[in-house]
Design an enzyme around this catalytic site. Structure first.
Site, PDB file in Angstrom:
ATOM      1  N   TRP A 154      -8.137  -4.851 -11.647  1.00 54.06           N
ATOM      2  CA  TRP A 154      -9.323  -5.439 -10.999  1.00 54.06           C
ATOM      3  C   TRP A 154      -9.901  -6.500 -11.949  1.00 54.06           C
ATOM      4  O   TRP A 154     -10.112  -6.212 -13.142  1.00 54.06           O
ATOM      5  CB  TRP A 154     -10.340  -4.330 -10.726  1.00 54.06           C
TER       6      TRP A 154
ATOM      7  N   ASP B  27     -10.465   5.081 -13.928  1.00 54.11           N
ATOM      8  CA  ASP B  27     -11.460   4.442 -13.068  1.00 54.11           C
ATOM      9  C   ASP B  27     -11.253   5.011 -11.661  1.00 54.11           C
ATOM     10  O   ASP B  27     -10.232   4.772 -11.022  1.00 54.11           O
ATOM     11  CB  ASP B  27     -11.264   2.915 -13.071  1.00 54.11           C
TER      12      ASP B  27
ATOM     13  N   LYS C 173     -17.933   3.034  -2.426  1.00 52.33           N
ATOM     14  CA  LYS C 173     -17.033   2.976  -1.274  1.00 52.33           C
ATOM     15  C   LYS C 173     -17.066   4.266  -0.462  1.00 52.33           C
ATOM     16  O   LYS C 173     -17.236   4.229   0.741  1.00 52.33           O
ATOM     17  CB  LYS C 173     -15.589   2.703  -1.730  1.00 52.33           C
TER      18      LYS C 173
HETATM   19  C1  LMR Z   1     -13.498  -5.547  -5.013  1.00 51.93           C
HETATM   20  O1  LMR Z   1     -12.572  -5.417  -5.827  1.00 51.93           O
HETATM   21  O2  LMR Z   1     -13.468  -6.379  -4.106  1.00 51.93           O
HETATM   22  C2  LMR Z   1     -14.692  -4.635  -5.103  1.00 51.93           C
HETATM   23  O3  LMR Z   1     -14.498  -3.706  -6.119  1.00 51.93           O
HETATM   24  C3  LMR Z   1     -15.980  -5.351  -5.169  1.00 51.93           C
HETATM   25  C4  LMR Z   1     -16.242  -6.075  -6.442  1.00 51.93           C
HETATM   26  O4  LMR Z   1     -17.343  -5.933  -6.976  1.00 51.93           O
HETATM   27  O5  LMR Z   1     -15.384  -6.829  -6.930  1.00 51.93           O
END
Ligand code: LMR
Length: 396
Positions: free
Chosen positions: A130, A211, A246
């Site tokens: 991420w 996570d 979520k």
């Molecule tokens: C995402 O990956 O789209 C979500 O976790 C929202 C974010 O804050 O990036």
């Protein structure tokens, strides 16, 4: 002083959300930011959350300060949700849990605490991970490196390559793992792979940092926690960051927690005192509202049951959309999208080039991250033909 600052590009995920909101195309489609949506394309408040909120408001008689650990009862209820009833680490009082402002707050608090414990530690994140993991952990001053994870060609986890890198690590390394529903690729570790990983962590001494942002969206609330529960049973130290954004749909309420599984009760007490001091030094104490709702749901058997059913409903809808998309593409002559059906949670890569992603945005007002990560929950029976037609066209 401030005229020396450069203007930064918009955040890749939040910037896309803003661009989508300004688009006036009647068939515009947002597959960008990870927010659950129903068939109507809306993100309504869950019914269990509305009811929990009503109960909380009816009882609330003050807005006075709480404390850096957060809302009373929330942390304990979350420990049971995350680790399961009677987990050995809970039974031996080895888990320090503190409420945080969302999963992001949990990651940052953990990074600050890790820095206090060992300043020259390296955090290993999956390639890819991420995007926000990097600033959340790196801006705390920790060094970040990557381990191989997703194979875009074969659409699966590069487990052998991952093990090869992790086998070189030691006691000054921390390995960030996605508990379930890997963001961005949707490819998760199997139970056997979690077991192998637990053995390797024990042998090498690195600390797993999980996570857990999507518990309930992969295979179910219990199955999704398999890996973190196993590691927390077999290893002396594990870190778990949890988000309620979520699975409770509490995105803007910024509700989450950080848990440190420690080697002993004594170490847990010391770690907890440090966590409270980190929180006090950054934001003093977390917002109470979302945590009060979660506590009201988890500690009330009927409401909890209702919530579990709502989470099951969201997961099944996303699984159905995965199948529908892969079938929709096969009907159009692209039978190489069946992997979407096997992946888990909200996200998958479609495997498109940045040019194809841009063409979808410019020609069809279909928004996804440049890597071709899509939010599966943004698909619906209303837009699926438009999506499959458009993706087919940019693939021609
Ligand atoms: C995402 O990956 O789209 C979500 O976790 C929202 C974010 O804050 O990036």
């Amino acid at each position: 002083m401030f005229n020396q600052l450069d203007t930064l590009a918009a955040d890749p995920i939040l910037g896309l959300m803003a661009a989508y909101q300004q688009d006036t195309h009647p068939q515009k489609l947002d597959l960008g930011i990870g927010v659950y949506k129903n068939e109507e394309g809306l993100t309504p408040v869950l019914e269990s959350v509305s009811e929990g909120q009503n109960r909380h408001i009816a009882l609330e008689n003050t807005k006075s300060y709480l404390n850096p650990a957060g809302y009373p009862g929330f942390n304990e209820a979350m420990q049971t949700l995350i680790f399961g009833e009677a987990h050995p680490a809970l039974m031996s009082h080895r888990v320090a849990t503190v409420q945080t402002p969302g999963g992001c707050g949990a990651l940052r608090v953990a990074a600050e605490l890790i820095k206090r414990a060992m300043a020259d530690v390296t955090i290993w994140v999956s390639d890819p991970t991420w995007a926000n993991h990097i600033p959340l952990l790196g801006d705390a001053g920790l060094s970040i490196k990557t381990y191989p994870y997703y194979d875009p060609k074969n659409k699966g986890v590069r487990f052998e390559d991952m093990l090869e890198v992790l086998a070189q690590l030691g006691t000054d390394d921390i390995v960030l793992l996605h508990g379930c529903c890997h963001n961005p690729c949707g490819a998760d570790l199997s139970k056997e792979q979690w077991q192998t990983l637990a053995g390797l962590a024990l042998e090498r001494g690195f600390v797993p940092f999980i996570d857990m942002a999507y518990q309930g969206f992969g295979d179910g609330l219990e199955d999704d926690a398999y890996g973190l529960r196993l590691l927390s049973e077999q290893l002396p130290e594990v870190i778990v960051a949890t988000s309620c954004s979520k699975n409770f749909g509490l995105y803007r309420e910024r509700t989450g927690c950080i848990s440190f599984v420690c080697e002993s009760e004594k170490a847990m007490k010391a770690t907890k005192s440090q966590l409270l001091s980190v929180a006090r030094g950054i934001y003093s104490m977390p917002p109470a509202h979302g945590a009060a709702i979660v506590e009201a749901i988890l500690n009330h058997s009927t409401l909890r049951e209702q919530w579990i059913q709502e989470v099951d409903g969201m997961r099944k809808r996303m699984q159905g959309l995965r199948s529908a998309f892969s079938k929709g593409m096969a009907i159009r002559g692209h039978d190489n999208f069946s992997f979407i059906e096997n992946e888990k949670g909200m996200f998958s890569f479609l495997g498109l080039t940045p040019q194809q992603v841009e063409a979808l945005r410019v020609r069809y007002s279909i928004y996804m991250i440049n890597s071709s990560r899509v939010n599966i929950a943004g698909i619906s029976s209303v837009n699926i033909d438009y999506l499959c037609d458009s993706v087919s066209e940019v693939l021609e």
